[in-house]
Scaffold this motif. Sequence first.
Motif, PDB file in Angstrom:
ATOM      1  N   HIS A 121       1.253  -0.073   9.768  1.00  0.00           N
ATOM      2  CA  HIS A 121       1.195   1.365   9.467  1.00  0.00           C
ATOM      3  C   HIS A 121       1.472   1.666   8.000  1.00  0.00           C
ATOM      4  N   GLY A 122       1.932   0.666   7.255  1.00  0.00           N
ATOM      5  CA  GLY A 122       2.184   0.853   5.824  1.00  0.00           C
ATOM      6  C   GLY A 122       3.344   1.789   5.581  1.00  0.00           C
ATOM      7  N   GLY A 123       3.257   2.511   4.476  1.00  0.00           N
ATOM      8  CA  GLY A 123       4.327   3.426   4.088  1.00  0.00           C
ATOM      9  C   GLY A 123       5.030   2.928   2.840  1.00  0.00           C
ATOM     10  N   THR A 124       5.843   3.798   2.273  1.00  0.00           N
ATOM     11  CA  THR A 124       6.614   3.484   1.073  1.00  0.00           C
ATOM     12  C   THR A 124       8.082   3.759   1.359  1.00  0.00           C
ATOM     13  N   VAL A 125       8.927   2.805   1.061  1.00  0.00           N
ATOM     14  CA  VAL A 125      10.362   2.983   1.303  1.00  0.00           C
ATOM     15  C   VAL A 125      10.907   4.018   0.326  1.00  0.00           C
ATOM     16  N   LEU A 126      11.529   5.057   0.870  1.00  0.00           N
ATOM     17  CA  LEU A 126      12.141   6.102   0.058  1.00  0.00           C
ATOM     18  C   LEU A 126      13.627   5.806  -0.160  1.00  0.00           C
ATOM     19  N   HIS A 127      14.292   5.350   0.908  1.00  0.00           N
ATOM     20  CA  HIS A 127      15.737   5.100   0.828  1.00  0.00           C
ATOM     21  C   HIS A 127      16.132   4.197   1.992  1.00  0.00           C
ATOM     22  N   THR A 128      17.072   3.287   1.747  1.00  0.00           N
ATOM     23  CA  THR A 128      17.663   2.494   2.828  1.00  0.00           C
ATOM     24  C   THR A 128      19.117   2.214   2.510  1.00  0.00           C
ATOM     25  N   THR A 129      19.835   1.830   3.545  1.00  0.00           N
ATOM     26  CA  THR A 129      21.189   1.326   3.354  1.00  0.00           C
ATOM     27  C   THR A 129      21.216  -0.175   3.644  1.00  0.00           C
ATOM     28  N   LEU A 130      20.045  -0.786   3.656  1.00  0.00           N
ATOM     29  CA  LEU A 130      19.943  -2.231   3.843  1.00  0.00           C
ATOM     30  C   LEU A 130      20.440  -2.949   2.594  1.00  0.00           C
ATOM     31  N   ASP A 131      20.832  -4.223   2.750  1.00  0.00           N
ATOM     32  CA  ASP A 131      21.174  -4.986   1.558  1.00  0.00           C
ATOM     33  C   ASP A 131      19.884  -5.284   0.786  1.00  0.00           C
ATOM     34  N   GLU A 132      20.010  -5.716  -0.462  1.00  0.00           N
ATOM     35  CA  GLU A 132      18.856  -5.865  -1.350  1.00  0.00           C
ATOM     36  C   GLU A 132      17.796  -6.818  -0.798  1.00  0.00           C
ATOM     37  N   SER A 133      18.196  -7.920  -0.216  1.00  0.00           N
ATOM     38  CA  SER A 133      17.212  -8.889   0.275  1.00  0.00           C
ATOM     39  C   SER A 133      16.426  -8.335   1.453  1.00  0.00           C
ATOM     40  N   ARG A 134      17.084  -7.657   2.383  1.00  0.00           N
ATOM     41  CA  ARG A 134      16.379  -7.070   3.532  1.00  0.00           C
ATOM     42  C   ARG A 134      15.503  -5.902   3.097  1.00  0.00           C
ATOM     43  N   GLU A 135      15.985  -5.123   2.135  1.00  0.00           N
ATOM     44  CA  GLU A 135      15.171  -4.015   1.636  1.00  0.00           C
ATOM     45  C   GLU A 135      13.899  -4.549   0.967  1.00  0.00           C
ATOM     46  N   LYS A 136      14.004  -5.633   0.231  1.00  0.00           N
ATOM     47  CA  LYS A 136      12.841  -6.240  -0.420  1.00  0.00           C
ATOM     48  C   LYS A 136      11.835  -6.718   0.622  1.00  0.00           C
ATOM     49  N   VAL A 137      12.312  -7.339   1.693  1.00  0.00           N
ATOM     50  CA  VAL A 137      11.419  -7.780   2.774  1.00  0.00           C
ATOM     51  C   VAL A 137      10.669  -6.590   3.363  1.00  0.00           C
ATOM     52  N   LEU A 138      11.387  -5.494   3.606  1.00  0.00           N
ATOM     53  CA  LEU A 138      10.766  -4.284   4.151  1.00  0.00           C
ATOM     54  C   LEU A 138       9.737  -3.713   3.180  1.00  0.00           C
ATOM     55  N   ARG A 139      10.108  -3.581   1.906  1.00  0.00           N
ATOM     56  CA  ARG A 139       9.185  -3.037   0.901  1.00  0.00           C
ATOM     57  C   ARG A 139       7.930  -3.903   0.772  1.00  0.00           C
ATOM     58  N   ASP A 140       8.107  -5.224   0.726  1.00  0.00           N
ATOM     59  CA  ASP A 140       6.972  -6.139   0.590  1.00  0.00           C
ATOM     60  C   ASP A 140       6.044  -6.055   1.800  1.00  0.00           C
ATOM     61  N   ALA A 141       6.633  -5.981   3.006  1.00  0.00           N
ATOM     62  CA  ALA A 141       5.816  -5.900   4.224  1.00  0.00           C
ATOM     63  C   ALA A 141       4.982  -4.619   4.251  1.00  0.00           C
ATOM     64  N   LEU A 142       5.600  -3.496   3.909  1.00  0.00           N
ATOM     65  CA  LEU A 142       4.868  -2.228   3.915  1.00  0.00           C
ATOM     66  C   LEU A 142       3.835  -2.178   2.792  1.00  0.00           C
ATOM     67  N   ALA A 143       4.168  -2.755   1.639  1.00  0.00           N
ATOM     68  CA  ALA A 143       3.227  -2.785   0.518  1.00  0.00           C
ATOM     69  C   ALA A 143       2.022  -3.661   0.841  1.00  0.00           C
ATOM     70  N   SER A 144       2.239  -4.767   1.562  1.00  0.00           N
ATOM     71  CA  SER A 144       1.110  -5.634   1.914  1.00  0.00           C
ATOM     72  C   SER A 144       0.154  -4.926   2.859  1.00  0.00           C
ATOM     73  N   ALA A 145       0.669  -4.091   3.723  1.00  0.00           N
ATOM     74  CA  ALA A 145      -0.193  -3.304   4.619  1.00  0.00           C
ATOM     75  C   ALA A 145      -0.988  -2.280   3.825  1.00  0.00           C
ATOM     76  N   ALA A 146      -0.363  -1.671   2.829  1.00  0.00           N
ATOM     77  CA  ALA A 146      -1.050  -0.683   1.988  1.00  0.00           C
ATOM     78  C   ALA A 146      -2.142  -1.346   1.157  1.00  0.00           C
ATOM     79  N   ALA A 147      -1.872  -2.562   0.676  1.00  0.00           N
ATOM     80  CA  ALA A 147      -2.853  -3.280  -0.132  1.00  0.00           C
ATOM     81  C   ALA A 147      -4.037  -3.720   0.712  1.00  0.00           C
ATOM     82  N   ALA A 148      -3.808  -4.031   1.973  1.00  0.00           N
ATOM     83  CA  ALA A 148      -4.887  -4.474   2.858  1.00  0.00           C
ATOM     84  C   ALA A 148      -5.705  -3.305   3.405  1.00  0.00           C
ATOM     85  N   ALA A 149      -5.181  -2.101   3.367  1.00  0.00           N
ATOM     86  CA  ALA A 149      -5.854  -0.929   3.940  1.00  0.00           C
ATOM     87  C   ALA A 149      -7.218  -0.639   3.324  1.00  0.00           C
TER      88      ALA A 149
END
Length: 168
Positions: free
Chosen positions: A137-165
């Motif tokens: 479903h993509g999307g852009t992370v606006l805010h999280t309380t995740l630690d930096e490594s988990r937030e990066k995983v989330l951002r990368d996963a959503l960005a890869s969906a946006a790039a493939a769209a």
Amino acid sequence: MSTLIAIVYPSEQKAEEVRSLLFDLSKRYLIKLGDIVIATRDPKGRVKLNQLFNTTVSGAAGGSFWGLLIGLLFLNPLLGVVAGTAGGALSGALTDAGINDKFMKELGAALKPGDAALFALVQEMTADKVLAEIQPHGGTVLHTTLDESREKVLRDALASAAAAAPEA
């Protein structure tokens, strides 16, 4: 401890799709949600929160019930219902359960008109399975309380969906 995740989508409809998906995932015990809200910004800049649980209405309903009971004791049930409904509605309106409304409106002010932010207060989740479900479903992370490594995983996963769209 709960984790707050806010993801921006290009439309309220898309955010609603993801919210429905998260409810489905909760029925499959992959995620436990404390609250889930969609914030949108209209062309005039006002931020609207689409919450599933209305504390004012539930407070009024509970207040009218208790007002009726107390009114029956004092032989004036109608007055009891009116007073109970008013008191319950006031109490419900002053209650902010889940994610802080003021905080969501402040973050929602950064949205472009037409965009929608999905705020999820996650209590527990099977992260890899949930991420695999929401990634398309993509999307852009606006805010999280995740630690930096988990937030990066989330951002990368959503960005890869946006790039493939665009290729789809």
